[in-house]
Design a protein around this motif. Structure first.
Motif, PDB file in Angstrom:
ATOM      1  N   UNK A 135      32.611 -30.470 -19.509  1.00  0.00           N
ATOM      2  CA  UNK A 135      31.357 -30.098 -18.857  1.00  0.00           C
ATOM      3  C   UNK A 135      30.834 -31.250 -18.000  1.00  0.00           C
ATOM      4  N   UNK A 136      30.066 -30.904 -16.975  1.00  0.00           N
ATOM      5  CA  UNK A 136      29.537 -31.907 -16.051  1.00  0.00           C
ATOM      6  C   UNK A 136      28.020 -31.771 -15.936  1.00  0.00           C
ATOM      7  N   UNK A 137      27.252 -32.679 -16.590  1.00  0.00           N
ATOM      8  CA  UNK A 137      25.807 -32.695 -16.386  1.00  0.00           C
ATOM      9  C   UNK A 137      25.515 -33.140 -14.953  1.00  0.00           C
ATOM     10  N   UNK A 138      24.569 -32.485 -14.296  1.00  0.00           N
ATOM     11  CA  UNK A 138      24.311 -32.811 -12.890  1.00  0.00           C
ATOM     12  C   UNK A 138      22.879 -32.478 -12.499  1.00  0.00           C
ATOM     13  N   UNK A 139      22.497 -33.042 -11.374  1.00  0.00           N
ATOM     14  CA  UNK A 139      21.252 -32.698 -10.697  1.00  0.00           C
ATOM     15  C   UNK A 139      21.630 -31.870  -9.476  1.00  0.00           C
ATOM     16  N   UNK A 140      21.081 -30.676  -9.360  1.00  0.00           N
ATOM     17  CA  UNK A 140      21.246 -29.855  -8.161  1.00  0.00           C
ATOM     18  C   UNK A 140      19.892 -29.857  -7.466  1.00  0.00           C
ATOM     19  N   UNK A 141      19.881 -30.227  -6.187  1.00  0.00           N
ATOM     20  CA  UNK A 141      18.622 -30.380  -5.469  1.00  0.00           C
ATOM     21  C   UNK A 141      18.848 -30.091  -3.988  1.00  0.00           C
ATOM     22  N   UNK A 142      17.778 -30.026  -3.253  1.00  0.00           N
ATOM     23  CA  UNK A 142      17.827 -29.898  -1.799  1.00  0.00           C
ATOM     24  C   UNK A 142      17.040 -31.051  -1.197  1.00  0.00           C
ATOM     25  N   UNK A 143      17.669 -31.774  -0.284  1.00  0.00           N
ATOM     26  CA  UNK A 143      17.014 -32.897   0.383  1.00  0.00           C
ATOM     27  C   UNK A 143      15.966 -32.398   1.366  1.00  0.00           C
ATOM     28  N   UNK A 144      15.030 -33.264   1.782  1.00  0.00           N
ATOM     29  CA  UNK A 144      13.996 -32.854   2.743  1.00  0.00           C
ATOM     30  C   UNK A 144      14.575 -32.282   4.047  1.00  0.00           C
ATOM     31  N   UNK A 145      15.801 -32.691   4.414  1.00  0.00           N
ATOM     32  CA  UNK A 145      16.407 -32.168   5.642  1.00  0.00           C
ATOM     33  C   UNK A 145      17.108 -30.832   5.435  1.00  0.00           C
ATOM     34  N   UNK A 146      17.019 -30.266   4.218  1.00  0.00           N
ATOM     35  CA  UNK A 146      17.618 -28.970   3.923  1.00  0.00           C
ATOM     36  C   UNK A 146      19.026 -29.052   3.360  1.00  0.00           C
ATOM     37  N   UNK A 147      19.597 -30.238   3.276  1.00  0.00           N
ATOM     38  CA  UNK A 147      20.962 -30.413   2.757  1.00  0.00           C
ATOM     39  C   UNK A 147      20.978 -30.267   1.237  1.00  0.00           C
ATOM     40  N   UNK A 148      21.802 -29.358   0.733  1.00  0.00           N
ATOM     41  CA  UNK A 148      21.967 -29.210  -0.705  1.00  0.00           C
ATOM     42  C   UNK A 148      22.822 -30.357  -1.243  1.00  0.00           C
ATOM     43  N   UNK A 149      22.495 -30.836  -2.456  1.00  0.00           N
ATOM     44  CA  UNK A 149      23.254 -31.921  -3.078  1.00  0.00           C
ATOM     45  C   UNK A 149      23.479 -31.628  -4.559  1.00  0.00           C
ATOM     46  N   UNK A 150      24.579 -32.161  -5.065  1.00  0.00           N
ATOM     47  CA  UNK A 150      24.866 -32.171  -6.498  1.00  0.00           C
ATOM     48  C   UNK A 150      25.181 -33.616  -6.845  1.00  0.00           C
ATOM     49  N   UNK A 151      24.461 -34.166  -7.831  1.00  0.00           N
ATOM     50  CA  UNK A 151      24.644 -35.560  -8.241  1.00  0.00           C
ATOM     51  C   UNK A 151      25.086 -35.571  -9.696  1.00  0.00           C
TER      52      UNK A 151
END
Length: 81
Positions: free
Chosen positions: A26-42
């Motif tokens: 399993x992979x714990x992660x942060x899924x978010x969207x940056x202010x410029x609209x770019x989706x990210x997974x950390x």
């Protein structure tokens, strides 16, 4: 390296059905969207003592992506979102 929990985690991804528990976990992660609209997974990874020694010796980290598509990635020593 092993994936580890961190304060900002908001999702845990399970392994693909095509991989065994020995091949992938399993992979714990942060899924978010940056202010410029770019989706990210950390995700955050902990190095073993042997890996720290090898990194110190070579200065190298390899990234393997199990896919035929390569999305932009970032390796960092701190969270960048």
């Amino acid at each position: 390296m092993i994936p580890i929990q961190f304060d900002e985690v908001n999702v845990v991804f399970g392994k693909p059905d095509t991989m065994t528990d020995e091949e992938c976990g399993s992979l714990p992660a942060l899924v978010d969207t940056l202010p410029n609209g770019q989706d990210v997974i950390v995700s955050c990874w902990q190095l073993s003592e042997d890996e720290i020694a090898m990194l110190t010796k070579t200065g190298r980290i390899y990234l393997t992506v199990y896919s035929k598509i390569m999305f932009p990635v970032l390796l960092s020593t701190e969270i960048t979102v």
